[in-house]
Design a protein around this motif. Sequence first.
Motif, PDB file in Angstrom:
ATOM      1  N   GLY A  44       0.495  -1.311  -0.222  1.00 30.48           N
ATOM      2  CA  GLY A  44      -0.008   0.336   0.092  1.00 30.48           C
ATOM      3  C   GLY A  44       1.230   1.176  -0.113  1.00 30.48           C
ATOM      4  N   GLU A  45      -0.064   2.510   0.083  1.00 29.49           N
ATOM      5  CA  GLU A  45       0.463   3.423   0.352  1.00 29.49           C
ATOM      6  C   GLU A  45       1.919   4.037   0.772  1.00 29.49           C
ATOM      7  N   ARG A  46       1.444   3.413   1.845  1.00 31.36           N
ATOM      8  CA  ARG A  46       3.098   3.940   2.498  1.00 31.36           C
ATOM      9  C   ARG A  46       4.199   3.246   2.452  1.00 31.36           C
ATOM     10  N   ALA A  47       4.492   2.339   1.823  1.00 30.41           N
ATOM     11  CA  ALA A  47       5.193   1.024   1.281  1.00 30.41           C
ATOM     12  C   ALA A  47       5.980   2.029   0.307  1.00 30.41           C
ATOM     13  N   GLY A  48       7.371   1.024   0.179  1.00 30.59           N
ATOM     14  CA  GLY A  48       8.120   2.063  -0.861  1.00 30.59           C
ATOM     15  C   GLY A  48       8.987   0.794  -0.729  1.00 30.59           C
ATOM     16  N   ALA A  49       9.628   0.527  -2.274  1.00 30.90           N
ATOM     17  CA  ALA A  49      10.963  -0.522  -2.287  1.00 30.90           C
ATOM     18  C   ALA A  49      11.980   0.392  -3.083  1.00 30.90           C
ATOM     19  N   ALA A  50      12.661  -0.375  -2.354  1.00 34.14           N
ATOM     20  CA  ALA A  50      14.649   0.361  -2.845  1.00 34.14           C
ATOM     21  C   ALA A  50      14.985  -0.473  -2.874  1.00 34.14           C
ATOM     22  N   SER A  51      16.380  -0.381  -3.013  1.00 37.38           N
ATOM     23  CA  SER A  51      17.773  -1.499  -3.403  1.00 37.38           C
ATOM     24  C   SER A  51      17.875  -1.602  -2.022  1.00 37.38           C
ATOM     25  N   PRO A  52      18.580  -3.750  -1.238  1.00 39.29           N
ATOM     26  CA  PRO A  52      18.651  -3.447  -0.223  1.00 39.29           C
ATOM     27  C   PRO A  52      19.295  -2.049   0.296  1.00 39.29           C
ATOM     28  N   ALA A  53      20.676  -1.611   0.110  1.00 41.33           N
ATOM     29  CA  ALA A  53      21.506  -0.218   0.565  1.00 41.33           C
ATOM     30  C   ALA A  53      20.722   0.788   1.130  1.00 41.33           C
ATOM     31  N   GLU A  54      19.536   0.477   0.117  1.00 45.00           N
ATOM     32  CA  GLU A  54      19.099   2.354   0.972  1.00 45.00           C
ATOM     33  C   GLU A  54      18.036   1.829   1.438  1.00 45.00           C
ATOM     34  N   ALA A  55      17.408   0.371   1.333  1.00 42.01           N
ATOM     35  CA  ALA A  55      16.336  -0.075   2.271  1.00 42.01           C
ATOM     36  C   ALA A  55      16.500   0.103   3.506  1.00 42.01           C
ATOM     37  N   VAL A  56      18.275  -0.034   3.952  1.00 40.99           N
ATOM     38  CA  VAL A  56      18.629   0.419   5.427  1.00 40.99           C
ATOM     39  C   VAL A  56      18.792   1.002   5.672  1.00 40.99           C
ATOM     40  N   GLY A  83      29.297  -1.243   7.881  1.00 40.73           N
ATOM     41  CA  GLY A  83      28.594  -1.074   8.885  1.00 40.73           C
ATOM     42  C   GLY A  83      27.549  -0.334   8.547  1.00 40.73           C
ATOM     43  N   SER A  84      26.852  -0.301   7.738  1.00 45.43           N
ATOM     44  CA  SER A  84      25.780  -0.287   7.781  1.00 45.43           C
ATOM     45  C   SER A  84      24.657   0.191   8.537  1.00 45.43           C
ATOM     46  N   LEU A  85      25.012  -0.772   8.844  1.00 49.82           N
ATOM     47  CA  LEU A  85      23.684  -1.368   9.708  1.00 49.82           C
ATOM     48  C   LEU A  85      24.148  -0.862  11.684  1.00 49.82           C
ATOM     49  N   ALA A  86      25.763  -0.088  11.086  1.00 50.35           N
ATOM     50  CA  ALA A  86      25.920   0.247  13.062  1.00 50.35           C
ATOM     51  C   ALA A  86      25.055   0.859  13.880  1.00 50.35           C
ATOM     52  N   GLY A  87      24.542   0.854  14.558  1.00 44.11           N
ATOM     53  CA  GLY A  87      23.519   1.495  15.492  1.00 44.11           C
ATOM     54  C   GLY A  87      22.658   1.061  15.513  1.00 44.11           C
ATOM     55  N   VAL A  88      22.285   0.486  14.393  1.00 44.90           N
ATOM     56  CA  VAL A  88      20.316   0.408  14.198  1.00 44.90           C
ATOM     57  C   VAL A  88      20.024  -1.377  14.779  1.00 44.90           C
TER      58      VAL A  88
END
Length: 208
Positions: A44-56, A83-88
């Motif tokens: 639905g509307e508030r969902a988006g699609a992205a590359s894995p890197a953009e998604a995180v 380190g893209s997920l550091a702190g997440v």
Amino acid sequence: MRIGVLGTGTMAKALGTGWLRAGHEVTVGGRSRDRAEEVARALGERAGAASPAEAVAGRDAVLLAVGWEGMEPALRSAGAHEGSLAGVPVLDPTNAVEHGTGVLLPGGSAAGRVAELAPGARVVKAFHLFPAAFWERPAEQNSEVTVAVCGDDLDALRTSGRLVADLGATQAVLGPLARARQLEEAAGFLMGLALSGVDPHAAVPSLG
Ligand SMILES: NC(=O)c1ccc[n+]([C@@H]2O[C@H](COP(=O)([O-])OP(=O)(O)OC[C@H]3O[C@@H](n4cnc5c(N)ncnc54)[C@H](OP(=O)(O)O)[C@@H]3O)[C@@H](O)[C@H]2O)c1
């Protein structure tokens, strides 16, 4: 919250549905961009699609909704090793089990493996025990559901607690991430019973 979801399968759709209904924003990233877009459209509307890197990137929480064999490639494609997920807060519902038996693969816990592959991530083992369908149904129907989790980071556990509550359930923190293998074994045990034709409820005493 802005939630990133790695994976485009059953869990991604079910938890995405529940969290969108609770007012969160969900961005889906999968190995197939077409599939991620298809899932986002269905959500639905508030969902988006992205590359894995953009998604995180820049998310308040990330759900790792991939099969065990996809864990390493999915994390790598999201840049976790850099380190893209550091702190997440990273919620790990994966069950690393042999198909058809519920026997866990040898080694440490799947959640511990996530922590190794995603330096700095605040990993919480969560959502691995209940069928995905629970999270798609109305939150009121989950008032008796307890989601047992474990993790080392208090802020991440607060985040998972809120995301559990938004699905109508209650979080129970069992301890640090070092207990993840025990939680994962519990899922394997329930699967083993179910696969043998036994109702797991009948095999677990009520100790309350
Ligand atoms: N379904 C449930 O009721 C349930 C309940 C509790 C826990 N879990 C656990 O949650 C996790 C996800 O389950 P699910 O039911 O959502 O599984 P699923 O419907 O089979 O979806 C698996 C996802 O993993 C992705 N994937 C597989 N191999 C990959 C790879 N090499 N690289 C990148 N992505 C890969 C798939 O991508 P493609 O779409 O491109 O193939 C798909 O998006 C599993 O670990 C499962 O044990 C599931």
